[in-house]
Design a protein around this motif. Structure first.
Motif, PDB file in Angstrom:
ATOM      1  N   GLU A 172       0.894  -1.190  -0.149  1.00 32.27           N
ATOM      2  CA  GLU A 172      -0.117   0.011   0.094  1.00 32.27           C
ATOM      3  C   GLU A 172       0.948   1.264   0.035  1.00 32.27           C
ATOM      4  OE1 GLU A 172      -2.345  -0.796   3.458  1.00 32.27           O
ATOM      5  OE2 GLU A 172      -3.493  -2.411   2.505  1.00 32.27           O
ATOM      6  N   SER A 173       1.881   1.217   0.720  1.00 28.28           N
ATOM      7  CA  SER A 173       2.879   2.358   0.760  1.00 28.28           C
ATOM      8  C   SER A 173       3.490   2.631  -0.603  1.00 28.28           C
ATOM      9  CB  SER A 173       3.983   1.949   1.846  1.00 28.28           C
ATOM     10  OG  SER A 173       4.850   3.114   1.544  1.00 28.28           O
ATOM     11  N   TRP A 174       3.923   1.549  -1.285  1.00 30.01           N
ATOM     12  CA  TRP A 174       4.406   1.738  -2.494  1.00 30.01           C
ATOM     13  C   TRP A 174       3.570   2.266  -3.574  1.00 30.01           C
ATOM     14  CZ3 TRP A 174       7.430  -3.558  -2.365  1.00 30.01           C
ATOM     15  CH2 TRP A 174       8.348  -3.474  -1.110  1.00 30.01           C
ATOM     16  N   GLN A 175       2.318   1.870  -3.555  1.00 30.60           N
ATOM     17  CA  GLN A 175       1.141   2.219  -4.471  1.00 30.60           C
ATOM     18  C   GLN A 175       1.019   3.587  -4.212  1.00 30.60           C
ATOM     19  OE1 GLN A 175      -2.265  -0.708  -3.859  1.00 30.60           O
ATOM     20  NE2 GLN A 175      -1.781  -1.305  -6.027  1.00 30.60           N
ATOM     21  N   ARG A 176       0.976   4.095  -2.929  1.00 33.92           N
ATOM     22  CA  ARG A 176       0.768   5.598  -2.721  1.00 33.92           C
ATOM     23  C   ARG A 176       1.608   6.501  -3.501  1.00 33.92           C
ATOM     24  NH1 ARG A 176      -0.849   3.727   2.227  1.00 33.92           N
ATOM     25  NH2 ARG A 176       1.127   4.396   3.250  1.00 33.92           N
ATOM     26  N   ALA A 177       2.913   5.826  -3.177  1.00 35.78           N
ATOM     27  CA  ALA A 177       4.188   6.842  -3.564  1.00 35.78           C
ATOM     28  C   ALA A 177       4.318   6.628  -5.030  1.00 35.78           C
ATOM     29  CB  ALA A 177       5.287   6.244  -2.588  1.00 35.78           C
ATOM     30  N   TYR A 178       4.206   5.520  -5.649  1.00 28.83           N
ATOM     31  CA  TYR A 178       4.812   5.362  -6.966  1.00 28.83           C
ATOM     32  C   TYR A 178       3.978   4.913  -8.120  1.00 28.83           C
ATOM     33  CZ  TYR A 178       8.929   5.004  -3.940  1.00 28.83           C
ATOM     34  OH  TYR A 178      10.003   5.346  -3.090  1.00 28.83           O
ATOM     35  N   GLY A 179       2.520   4.651  -7.668  1.00 27.40           N
ATOM     36  CA  GLY A 179       1.615   3.903  -8.423  1.00 27.40           C
ATOM     37  C   GLY A 179       1.757   2.458  -8.568  1.00 27.40           C
ATOM     38  N   GLU A 180       0.549   1.717  -9.076  1.00 28.63           N
ATOM     39  CA  GLU A 180       0.446   0.355  -9.166  1.00 28.63           C
ATOM     40  C   GLU A 180       1.460  -0.241 -10.018  1.00 28.63           C
ATOM     41  OE1 GLU A 180      -1.396  -3.461  -9.077  1.00 28.63           O
ATOM     42  OE2 GLU A 180      -2.533  -1.752  -8.295  1.00 28.63           O
ATOM     43  N   GLU A 181       1.597   0.390 -11.060  1.00 32.12           N
ATOM     44  CA  GLU A 181       2.686  -0.346 -12.169  1.00 32.12           C
ATOM     45  C   GLU A 181       3.951  -0.443 -11.470  1.00 32.12           C
ATOM     46  OE1 GLU A 181       4.474   0.056 -16.637  1.00 32.12           O
ATOM     47  OE2 GLU A 181       2.898   1.349 -15.992  1.00 32.12           O
ATOM     48  N   THR A 182       4.668   0.687 -11.181  1.00 28.89           N
ATOM     49  CA  THR A 182       5.873   0.942 -10.339  1.00 28.89           C
ATOM     50  C   THR A 182       6.107   0.020  -8.973  1.00 28.89           C
ATOM     51  OG1 THR A 182       6.302   2.999 -11.264  1.00 28.89           O
ATOM     52  CG2 THR A 182       7.854   2.298  -9.602  1.00 28.89           C
ATOM     53  N   ALA A 183       4.888  -0.029  -8.122  1.00 26.51           N
ATOM     54  CA  ALA A 183       4.667  -0.728  -7.241  1.00 26.51           C
ATOM     55  C   ALA A 183       5.102  -2.225  -7.249  1.00 26.51           C
ATOM     56  CB  ALA A 183       3.600  -0.738  -6.252  1.00 26.51           C
ATOM     57  N   ARG A 184       4.489  -2.837  -8.616  1.00 28.14           N
ATOM     58  CA  ARG A 184       4.421  -4.350  -8.903  1.00 28.14           C
ATOM     59  C   ARG A 184       6.160  -4.491  -9.436  1.00 28.14           C
ATOM     60  NH1 ARG A 184       1.224  -8.212  -9.468  1.00 28.14           N
ATOM     61  NH2 ARG A 184      -0.697  -6.880  -8.835  1.00 28.14           N
ATOM     62  N   ALA A 185       6.529  -3.470  -9.982  1.00 29.45           N
ATOM     63  CA  ALA A 185       7.948  -3.577 -10.728  1.00 29.45           C
ATOM     64  C   ALA A 185       9.005  -3.760  -9.593  1.00 29.45           C
ATOM     65  CB  ALA A 185       8.107  -2.483 -11.564  1.00 29.45           C
ATOM     66  N   ILE A 186       8.692  -2.860  -8.574  1.00 29.18           N
ATOM     67  CA  ILE A 186       9.734  -3.022  -7.226  1.00 29.18           C
ATOM     68  C   ILE A 186       9.423  -4.407  -6.650  1.00 29.18           C
ATOM     69  CG2 ILE A 186       9.798  -2.160  -5.075  1.00 29.18           C
ATOM     70  CD1 ILE A 186       8.991   0.582  -5.940  1.00 29.18           C
ATOM     71  N   ALA A 187       8.397  -4.806  -6.409  1.00 24.26           N
ATOM     72  CA  ALA A 187       8.082  -6.193  -5.851  1.00 24.26           C
ATOM     73  C   ALA A 187       8.739  -7.215  -6.561  1.00 24.26           C
ATOM     74  CB  ALA A 187       6.717  -6.438  -5.515  1.00 24.26           C
ATOM     75  N   SER A 188       8.620  -7.163  -7.987  1.00 23.33           N
ATOM     76  CA  SER A 188       9.339  -8.213  -8.810  1.00 23.33           C
ATOM     77  C   SER A 188      10.605  -8.079  -8.736  1.00 23.33           C
ATOM     78  CB  SER A 188       8.676  -7.918 -10.403  1.00 23.33           C
ATOM     79  OG  SER A 188       9.223  -8.664 -11.214  1.00 23.33           O
ATOM     80  N   ALA A 189      11.257  -6.933  -8.758  1.00 21.81           N
ATOM     81  CA  ALA A 189      12.810  -6.912  -8.737  1.00 21.81           C
ATOM     82  C   ALA A 189      13.098  -7.708  -7.314  1.00 21.81           C
ATOM     83  CB  ALA A 189      13.372  -5.308  -8.565  1.00 21.81           C
ATOM     84  N   HIS A 190      12.453  -7.511  -6.236  1.00 20.14           N
ATOM     85  CA  HIS A 190      12.879  -8.316  -4.967  1.00 20.14           C
ATOM     86  C   HIS A 190      12.843  -9.678  -4.863  1.00 20.14           C
ATOM     87  CE1 HIS A 190      11.500  -4.565  -2.441  1.00 20.14           C
ATOM     88  NE2 HIS A 190      12.448  -4.520  -2.877  1.00 20.14           N
ATOM     89  N   LEU A 191      12.334 -10.128  -5.931  1.00 16.96           N
ATOM     90  CA  LEU A 191      12.222 -11.678  -6.184  1.00 16.96           C
ATOM     91  C   LEU A 191      13.427 -12.329  -6.652  1.00 16.96           C
ATOM     92  CD1 LEU A 191       8.412 -12.259  -7.294  1.00 16.96           C
ATOM     93  CD2 LEU A 191       9.318 -12.288  -4.744  1.00 16.96           C
ATOM     94  N   LYS A 192      14.293 -11.500  -7.391  1.00 20.64           N
ATOM     95  CA  LYS A 192      15.561 -12.061  -7.904  1.00 20.64           C
ATOM     96  C   LYS A 192      16.816 -11.599  -6.963  1.00 20.64           C
ATOM     97  CE  LYS A 192      13.540 -10.305 -12.359  1.00 20.64           C
ATOM     98  NZ  LYS A 192      12.521  -9.511 -11.696  1.00 20.64           N
ATOM     99  N   GLU A 193      17.771 -12.684  -7.316  1.00 21.23           N
ATOM    100  CA  GLU A 193      18.982 -12.614  -6.421  1.00 21.23           C
ATOM    101  C   GLU A 193      19.697 -11.404  -7.164  1.00 21.23           C
ATOM    102  OE1 GLU A 193      21.493 -13.702  -3.396  1.00 21.23           O
ATOM    103  OE2 GLU A 193      19.518 -14.757  -3.801  1.00 21.23           O
ATOM    104  N   PRO A 194      20.228 -10.406  -6.233  1.00 23.35           N
ATOM    105  CA  PRO A 194      20.807  -9.224  -6.851  1.00 23.35           C
ATOM    106  C   PRO A 194      22.252  -9.658  -7.318  1.00 23.35           C
ATOM    107  CG  PRO A 194      20.918  -9.135  -4.379  1.00 23.35           C
ATOM    108  CD  PRO A 194      20.081 -10.771  -4.549  1.00 23.35           C
ATOM    109  N   PRO A 195      22.912  -8.974  -8.149  1.00 28.05           N
ATOM    110  CA  PRO A 195      24.410  -8.912  -8.353  1.00 28.05           C
ATOM    111  C   PRO A 195      25.211  -8.496  -7.417  1.00 28.05           C
ATOM    112  CG  PRO A 195      23.159  -7.073  -9.626  1.00 28.05           C
ATOM    113  CD  PRO A 195      22.236  -8.148  -9.153  1.00 28.05           C
ATOM    114  N   LEU A 196      26.198  -8.627  -7.616  1.00 29.54           N
ATOM    115  CA  LEU A 196      27.448  -8.092  -6.412  1.00 29.54           C
ATOM    116  C   LEU A 196      28.006  -6.796  -7.247  1.00 29.54           C
ATOM    117  CD1 LEU A 196      28.529  -8.811  -3.833  1.00 29.54           C
ATOM    118  CD2 LEU A 196      30.383 -10.233  -5.066  1.00 29.54           C
TER     119      LEU A 196
END
Length: 455
Positions: A172-196
């Motif tokens: 809900e916080s990310w939706q308010r701040a960035y909108g539904e599309e960006t909030a979903r993109a943020i959440a999707s990025a969290h599901l990937k192992e990050p590089p170093l």
């Protein structure tokens, strides 16, 4: 399944003995890590330290495997718990909560880590057989694990992964701040192992070649795959340090710091201290944790860099002089680091954000008292929450007429201004999001504003 009883001290876990079946010791270690995070409410990094007696006897690859199981279980916890809720006729009793952890880890292995089914199922049953509380449930563990293998992939493919794996308050916080599309993109990025990522003292292109990495538009060196940091070229000789590309940007906002006095407040873990010292600044690094300062001291020694280190609470500290340049990396919810630290979203709540925002504003107000007239202060947090970023600056500017915002330009944080332009807000602040630089592997979420004390 992951109800959180009150914290209680646990004895250090004992090493897993060799008489157990193949693959079980690493799984038991993973189960302990997950339990420490979900039940004791400590970070995964703290859990790794607490479980060192259990992890130490394992081979290097098994230690890495245990951490991978734990991290993946936490990263995909929402999906896994929704799946298990459909497979269990009723919730597991409190006394059998460890069986729930075993099933969470088994699901992570089977559905997201690509472990062979017989290995994951047999190890889960073997782990259940070791504990007198879970032993009566080993047949249930076996049946559910096999069902996960048979039916789980089809179910998780149909799930709303982004929403399920994000706590409602954060979504809900990310939706308010960035909108539904960006909030979903943020959440999707969290599901990937990050590089170093690495920050280098000099010659980024040269180090990228030696490390078989690439140079990002920000100037950081990125490795596409994870590696044992201590064994990489340049570690012993102190050519670089680990630092997410986004975390390296706030220090750049101070401009040319060579020969200048810079106060680094809340300095641990020390990446920005090293960055400023490498740029030629005379750095005073302050942090309230003496143990974390000790780690900064060790890292600076390896890097052949110098800084004055002070162990003190910034809210109570009384310096004998003012500083022309200050960097305040305020304590925060760290939701911007969730792709690197998947435990973060399970350890924070909306109530925590409000408490942290209050602390941040007090630290910011205090830090401005240390700033010389005409001086520059960078306020930053590794948070995605508006309350910990722009809202703090707007509140400050409403109440302080002696403080002005100094807008940032993309050219100040890297050579490729076009690539970096999306990281600058309309107000001239820095805002990075995990979904940015997606083709390059993403970024941590960071916010930073540059402020000037009017003479």
């Amino acid at each position: 399944m992951t109800d959180k009883p009150g914290k209680k001290k646990q004895k250090p876990p004992a090493p897993v003995t060799s008489r157990q079946t193949s693959g079980v010791p690493a799984r038991v270690a993973a189960h302990e890590l997950i339990a420490r995070v979900l039940f004791d409410q400590i970070s995964l990094d703290e859990a790794l330290l607490a479980c060192e007696p259990m992890l130490r006897p394992l081979e290097t690859r098994d230690r890495a495997f245990a951490r991978a199981i734990a991290a993946t279980s936490l990263r995909r916890l929402g999906q896994i718990e929704a799946l298990l809720a459909g497979f269990l006729e009723k919730p597991l009793p409190e006394r059998a909560k460890r069986a729930g952890i075993i099933l969470i880890a088994a699901a992570a292995e089977l559905l997201f880590l690509g472990v062979k089914p017989h290995a994951a199922v047999n190890a889960a049953v073997g782990a259940a057989a070791l504990d007198h509380k879970t032993r009566p449930l080993k047949n249930l563990v076996n049946a559910i694990a096999r069902r996960i293998d048979r039916e789980g992939k089809e179910i998780v493919e149909a799930q709303d992964a982004e929403k399920l794996n994000t706590p409602a308050w954060a979504w809900e916080s990310w939706q308010r701040a960035y909108g539904e599309e960006t909030a979903r993109a943020i959440a999707s990025a969290h599901l990937k192992e990050p590089p170093l990522d690495f920050s280098v003292k000099e010659d980024a292109k040269g180090w990228a070649a030696r490390l078989e990495g690439t140079v990002l538009p920000t100037g950081s060196v990125r490795l596409a795959k994870t590696a044992s940091v201590e064994k990489l070229p340049g570690f012993q000789e102190g050519g670089w340090w680990v630092q997410d590309a986004a975390a390296a940007l706030p220090a750049k906002m101070l401009g040319d710091v060579k020969g200048k006095d810079v106060l680094d407040l809340c300095a641990a873990p020390g990446g920005k201290t090293a960055q400023l010292a490498a740029a030629g600044a005379r750095v005073t690094a302050l942090d309230k944790s003496s143990s974390r300062l000790a780690r900064i001291r060790e890292n600076l020694k390896r890097l052949s860099l110098e800084a004055e280190l002070i162990s003190a609470d910034a809210l109570r500290w009384k310096p004998e002089r003012s500083f022309p340049l200050i960097l305040l990396d305020a304590p925060c919810s760290a939701t911007g680091t969730a792709r690197r630290h998947p435990d973060v979203l399970h350890l924070k709540s909306a109530g925590d954000i409000a408490k942290l925002a209050d602390l941040q504003f007090r630290l910011l107000s205090k830090a401005l008292g240390f700033l010389a007239p005409g001086g520059t202060l960078i306020y930053c947090t590794c948070s995605l929450e508006e309350a910990e970023g722009p809202a703090q600056i707007e509140k400050l500017l409403r109440n302080r007429k002696d403080i002005a915002r100094l807008p940032l330009t993309a050219a100040e944080i890297g050579e490729d201004a076009d690539a970096l332009a999306p990281l600058i807000t309309a107000e001239g602040d820095l805002r990075t999001l995990p979904a940015q630089f997606e083709s390059l592997g993403g970024l941590d979420g960071f916010y930073a504003a540059r402020l000037k004390k009017l003479a």
